[in-house]
Motif scaffolding. Structure first.
Motif, PDB file in Angstrom:
ATOM      1  N   LEU A  37       0.843  -1.195   0.000  1.00  0.00           N
ATOM      2  CA  LEU A  37       0.000   0.000   0.000  1.00  0.00           C
ATOM      3  C   LEU A  37       0.879   1.246   0.000  1.00  0.00           C
ATOM      4  CD1 LEU A  37      -2.442  -1.069   2.876  1.00  0.00           C
ATOM      5  CD2 LEU A  37      -2.714  -1.517   0.422  1.00  0.00           C
ATOM      6  N   LYS A  38       0.669   2.133  -0.970  1.00  0.00           N
ATOM      7  CA  LYS A  38       1.303   3.452  -0.945  1.00  0.00           C
ATOM      8  C   LYS A  38       0.418   4.333  -0.069  1.00  0.00           C
ATOM      9  CE  LYS A  38       4.046   6.911  -2.239  1.00  0.00           C
ATOM     10  NZ  LYS A  38       5.212   7.230  -1.403  1.00  0.00           N
ATOM     11  N   ARG A  39       0.952   4.744   1.088  1.00  0.00           N
ATOM     12  CA  ARG A  39       0.126   5.301   2.153  1.00  0.00           C
ATOM     13  C   ARG A  39      -0.104   6.808   2.003  1.00  0.00           C
ATOM     14  NH1 ARG A  39      -0.261   2.618   6.955  1.00  0.00           N
ATOM     15  NH2 ARG A  39      -1.972   4.092   7.227  1.00  0.00           N
ATOM     16  N   GLU A  40      -0.816   7.205   0.942  1.00  0.00           N
ATOM     17  CA  GLU A  40      -1.191   8.611   0.788  1.00  0.00           C
ATOM     18  C   GLU A  40      -2.196   9.043   1.856  1.00  0.00           C
ATOM     19  OE1 GLU A  40       0.067  11.021  -1.816  1.00  0.00           O
ATOM     20  OE2 GLU A  40       1.493   9.461  -1.285  1.00  0.00           O
ATOM     21  N   VAL A  79      -2.281  -0.505  -8.885  1.00  0.00           N
ATOM     22  CA  VAL A  79      -3.741  -0.449  -8.829  1.00  0.00           C
ATOM     23  C   VAL A  79      -4.158   0.854  -8.168  1.00  0.00           C
ATOM     24  CG1 VAL A  79      -5.850  -1.664  -8.186  1.00  0.00           C
ATOM     25  CG2 VAL A  79      -3.731  -2.962  -8.490  1.00  0.00           C
ATOM     26  N   ALA A  80      -5.056   1.601  -8.827  1.00  0.00           N
ATOM     27  CA  ALA A  80      -5.530   2.868  -8.263  1.00  0.00           C
ATOM     28  C   ALA A  80      -6.952   3.141  -8.733  1.00  0.00           C
ATOM     29  CB  ALA A  80      -4.618   4.022  -8.689  1.00  0.00           C
ATOM     30  N   CYS A  81      -7.750   3.750  -7.864  1.00  0.00           N
ATOM     31  CA  CYS A  81      -9.115   4.111  -8.256  1.00  0.00           C
ATOM     32  C   CYS A  81      -9.086   5.293  -9.218  1.00  0.00           C
ATOM     33  CB  CYS A  81      -9.962   4.423  -7.029  1.00  0.00           C
ATOM     34  SG  CYS A  81      -9.449   5.888  -6.087  1.00  0.00           S
ATOM     35  N   VAL A  82     -10.138   5.370 -10.046  1.00  0.00           N
ATOM     36  CA  VAL A  82     -10.237   6.435 -11.046  1.00  0.00           C
ATOM     37  C   VAL A  82     -11.639   7.031 -11.028  1.00  0.00           C
ATOM     38  CG1 VAL A  82     -10.156   7.013 -13.498  1.00  0.00           C
ATOM     39  CG2 VAL A  82      -8.504   5.390 -12.552  1.00  0.00           C
ATOM     40  N   GLY A  83     -11.718   8.307 -10.648  1.00  0.00           N
ATOM     41  CA  GLY A  83     -12.917   9.099 -10.834  1.00  0.00           C
ATOM     42  C   GLY A  83     -12.560  10.100 -11.924  1.00  0.00           C
ATOM     43  N   GLY A  84     -11.996  11.259 -11.503  1.00  0.00           N
ATOM     44  CA  GLY A  84     -11.310  12.118 -12.470  1.00  0.00           C
ATOM     45  C   GLY A  84      -9.961  11.514 -12.814  1.00  0.00           C
ATOM     46  N   GLY A  85      -9.297  10.959 -11.777  1.00  0.00           N
ATOM     47  CA  GLY A  85      -8.097  10.174 -12.037  1.00  0.00           C
ATOM     48  C   GLY A  85      -6.781  10.740 -11.547  1.00  0.00           C
ATOM     49  N   SER A  86      -6.791  11.658 -10.563  1.00  0.00           N
ATOM     50  CA  SER A  86      -5.528  12.299 -10.183  1.00  0.00           C
ATOM     51  C   SER A  86      -4.607  11.376  -9.390  1.00  0.00           C
ATOM     52  CB  SER A  86      -5.791  13.583  -9.388  1.00  0.00           C
ATOM     53  OG  SER A  86      -6.519  13.334  -8.198  1.00  0.00           O
ATOM     54  N   ASN A  87      -5.162  10.587  -8.465  1.00  0.00           N
ATOM     55  CA  ASN A  87      -4.265   9.725  -7.682  1.00  0.00           C
ATOM     56  C   ASN A  87      -3.676   8.632  -8.564  1.00  0.00           C
ATOM     57  OD1 ASN A  87      -5.049   6.765  -6.561  1.00  0.00           O
ATOM     58  ND2 ASN A  87      -6.930   7.852  -7.064  1.00  0.00           N
ATOM     59  N   ALA A  88      -4.476   8.112  -9.498  1.00  0.00           N
ATOM     60  CA  ALA A  88      -3.985   7.081 -10.415  1.00  0.00           C
ATOM     61  C   ALA A  88      -2.910   7.648 -11.332  1.00  0.00           C
ATOM     62  CB  ALA A  88      -5.144   6.515 -11.237  1.00  0.00           C
ATOM     63  N   MET A  89      -3.156   8.843 -11.881  1.00  0.00           N
ATOM     64  CA  MET A  89      -2.174   9.449 -12.776  1.00  0.00           C
ATOM     65  C   MET A  89      -0.888   9.762 -12.026  1.00  0.00           C
ATOM     66  SD  MET A  89      -2.608   9.770 -15.962  1.00  0.00           S
ATOM     67  CE  MET A  89      -0.975   9.098 -16.180  1.00  0.00           C
ATOM     68  N   GLY A  90      -1.025  10.157 -10.759  1.00  0.00           N
ATOM     69  CA  GLY A  90       0.152  10.420  -9.950  1.00  0.00           C
ATOM     70  C   GLY A  90       1.012   9.187  -9.763  1.00  0.00           C
ATOM     71  N   LEU A  91       0.371   8.034  -9.539  1.00  0.00           N
ATOM     72  CA  LEU A  91       1.120   6.794  -9.381  1.00  0.00           C
ATOM     73  C   LEU A  91       1.657   6.294 -10.715  1.00  0.00           C
ATOM     74  CD1 LEU A  91       2.054   4.409  -7.591  1.00  0.00           C
ATOM     75  CD2 LEU A  91      -0.152   3.320  -8.084  1.00  0.00           C
ATOM     76  N   PHE A  92       0.805   6.276 -11.742  1.00  0.00           N
ATOM     77  CA  PHE A  92       1.188   5.677 -13.026  1.00  0.00           C
ATOM     78  C   PHE A  92       2.307   6.434 -13.727  1.00  0.00           C
ATOM     79  CE2 PHE A  92      -3.462   4.049 -13.753  1.00  0.00           C
ATOM     80  CZ  PHE A  92      -3.303   3.130 -12.726  1.00  0.00           C
ATOM     81  N   SER A  93       2.357   7.768 -13.540  1.00  0.00           N
ATOM     82  CA  SER A  93       3.228   8.616 -14.365  1.00  0.00           C
ATOM     83  C   SER A  93       4.686   8.179 -14.338  1.00  0.00           C
ATOM     84  CB  SER A  93       3.100  10.082 -13.921  1.00  0.00           C
ATOM     85  OG  SER A  93       3.436  10.221 -12.547  1.00  0.00           O
ATOM     86  N   ALA A  94       5.171   7.688 -13.197  1.00  0.00           N
ATOM     87  CA  ALA A  94       6.590   7.331 -13.083  1.00  0.00           C
ATOM     88  C   ALA A  94       6.904   5.963 -13.690  1.00  0.00           C
ATOM     89  CB  ALA A  94       7.015   7.340 -11.617  1.00  0.00           C
ATOM     90  N   PHE A  95       5.858   5.198 -14.064  1.00  0.00           N
ATOM     91  CA  PHE A  95       6.062   3.832 -14.545  1.00  0.00           C
ATOM     92  C   PHE A  95       5.644   3.638 -16.008  1.00  0.00           C
ATOM     93  CE2 PHE A  95       5.467   3.591  -9.963  1.00  0.00           C
ATOM     94  CZ  PHE A  95       6.385   2.637  -9.538  1.00  0.00           C
ATOM     95  N   VAL A 137      -0.971  -0.983  -4.353  1.00  0.00           N
ATOM     96  CA  VAL A 137      -2.247  -0.259  -4.352  1.00  0.00           C
ATOM     97  C   VAL A 137      -2.007   1.155  -3.855  1.00  0.00           C
ATOM     98  CG1 VAL A 137      -4.586  -0.191  -3.413  1.00  0.00           C
ATOM     99  CG2 VAL A 137      -3.493  -2.404  -3.898  1.00  0.00           C
ATOM    100  N   ASN A 138      -2.522   2.137  -4.569  1.00  0.00           N
ATOM    101  CA  ASN A 138      -2.444   3.510  -4.086  1.00  0.00           C
ATOM    102  C   ASN A 138      -3.575   3.730  -3.087  1.00  0.00           C
ATOM    103  OD1 ASN A 138      -1.491   6.065  -3.765  1.00  0.00           O
ATOM    104  ND2 ASN A 138      -2.283   6.874  -5.679  1.00  0.00           N
ATOM    105  N   LEU A 139      -3.229   3.732  -1.804  1.00  0.00           N
ATOM    106  CA  LEU A 139      -4.225   4.003  -0.774  1.00  0.00           C
ATOM    107  C   LEU A 139      -4.359   5.521  -0.680  1.00  0.00           C
ATOM    108  CD1 LEU A 139      -5.886   2.089   1.067  1.00  0.00           C
ATOM    109  CD2 LEU A 139      -4.410   2.845   2.930  1.00  0.00           C
ATOM    110  N   SER A 140      -5.198   6.063  -1.546  1.00  0.00           N
ATOM    111  CA  SER A 140      -5.208   7.502  -1.812  1.00  0.00           C
ATOM    112  C   SER A 140      -5.759   8.345  -0.674  1.00  0.00           C
ATOM    113  CB  SER A 140      -5.999   7.788  -3.089  1.00  0.00           C
ATOM    114  OG  SER A 140      -7.302   7.230  -2.988  1.00  0.00           O
ATOM    115  N   GLY A 141      -6.516   7.742   0.253  1.00  0.00           N
ATOM    116  CA  GLY A 141      -7.061   8.534   1.349  1.00  0.00           C
ATOM    117  C   GLY A 141      -7.508   7.679   2.511  1.00  0.00           C
TER     118      GLY A 141
END
Length: 408
Positions: free
Chosen positions: A82-85, A235-251, A380-384
């Protein structure tokens, strides 16, 4: 400090492939062009980058750790991390871009920042950043979400922000965006619309992505230090998609790393208006000033949407996600309300971590992948965190999980 904002996309007009751009009235485009130039200038400014880095470290508490969820891993047969955001100041990833937007607004001489919020995490984060840098703050929030996410509404008030109800339509996130856009059009000169995700007209999808990229950059380095290799799955949830894009961008260039964006299936995909699975069920269209996948009704207007997670019920999605879907780089799946709530309690009871319902969607999908035979590592991006959701969850689902709702 090196410049970490050097991504190959979007192009100068704000397009990721065919998605993105800026579809706004000419008088507003002039203002947005000024924002674009101001952002392009400050992201090359060593003083700005140093200030942002200082705040990330000493105010937000970055880097956020990666936690190996050993109990889940043993139970489900795959290494789960878990990425502990959720441990960030204000309780989610939203503070990452809110600090950047507030600093930009201050440097541009704006007096106020305004924004929409669904679950309230962006609203709390922006109110926090505004208080820190000395700006007024107005937050537009759907009436339904105001009742559902009461703890965050209280936080925003304590921080000095005005919470303004959106009272039309379904009174949730889309309507909050509508109301914030209307307010911004009335005065784009003295206020900055600090958009809360990788959506909206250019430069906002790029700008929010850039600020959120700290998640992926940290995670890439941390995971290799912990395990000696890159994760097999993100793995990250997507609504607008900011937390997912934040995680994915480096990979994105690491083709051996599989990426999974998780949309809300709500009460089910079969009925329009009962989900918010934009990339799964939508088609290209234009709303809120940008072109992307969107859910449309019979008239081609934005479709009504629903999710148990207030931060995910939006009928469009960030344009870079649309591009990545078409390119086949990211696979997008769905999780329904029941699966998300079950994952909410599973994480709480097996690892002692109460997640945001939004983040529980990502966890539910990771557990689903493990059940389906995935044995590679799952990050998993634990975004909140779930503080904001506990009253709602207990009132609506507590009995099923043996939690009694306390009398008020």
């Amino acid at each position: 400090m090196h410049n970490r904002f050097d991504f190959p996309q979007p192009d100068a007009q704000g397009y990721f492939g065919q998605y993105g751009g800026s579809f706004v009235p000419p008088q507003l485009q002039t203002i947005i062009d000024e924002i674009t130039q101001a952002y392009l200038d400050i992201r090359q400014d060593p003083a700005f980058l140093a200030e942002l880095t200082h705040l990330y470290q000493h105010f937000v508490g970055r880097p956020s750790p990666i936690f190996h969820a050993r109990n889940l891993s043993a139970e489900f047969g795959a290494p789960i991390y878990l990425k502990r955001e959720d441990l960030n100041h204000t309780g989610a990833h939203k503070i990452n871009h809110c600090l950047g937007e507030a600093l930009l607004a201050k440097k541009m001489g704006k007096k106020k920042v305004i924004a929409e919020t669904g679950a309230g995490q962006h609203g709390v984060a922006l109110a926090t950043a505004a208080a820190l840098v000395g700006l007024e703050c107005d937050i537009y929030m759907g009436e339904v979400d105001i009742k559902k996410e009461h703890p965050n509404v209280v936080r925003m008030g304590i921080l000095g922000a005005r919470v303004i109800p959106a009272t039309h339509g379904r009174k949730t996130l889309k309507e909050a965006v509508d109301a914030a856009f209307d307010a911004y059009l009335q005065d784009p000169v003295t206020q900055l619309y600090a958009i809360g995700s990788v959506v909206g007209p250019h430069p906002f999808p790029m700008m929010v992505r850039d600020f959120q990229s700290i998640i992926g950059m940290e995670a890439r380095e941390q995971f290799q230090q912990m395990t000696g290799k890159l994760p097999d799955n993100l793995v990250a949830c997507v609504g607008g998609g900011s937390n997912a894009m934040g995680l994915f961008s480096a990979f994105l260039e690491d083709t051996e790393v599989k990426m999974h964006g998780v949309e809300p299936a709500g009460r089910g995909l079969a009925q329009d208006g009962e989900h918010a699975a934009t990339l799964t069920k939508g088609e290209p269209g234009i709303m809120h000033g940008f072109k992307s996948y969107m859910l449309k009704d019979a008239k081609g207007e934005p479709q009504e949407v629903y999710s148990v997670a207030s931060g995910l019920d939006y009928p469009a999605v960030g344009p870079q996600h649309s591009y990545l879907k078409d390119a086949g780089r990211v696979s997008y799946g769905v999780v329904d309300d029941k699966e998300a709530i079950d994952a909410f309690f599973t994480l709480s009871r097996m690892e002692g971590i109460i997640p945001a319902i939004e983040s529980a969607h990502a966890l539910a999908y990771a557990l689903k992948l493990a059940r389906q035979g995935e044995t590679g590592s799952l990050l998993v991006n634990l975004s909140g965190r779930g503080d904001k959701d506990i009253d709602f969850v207990v009132a609506n689902y507590g009995a099923q999980y043996g939690v009694a709702s306390l009398p008020k």
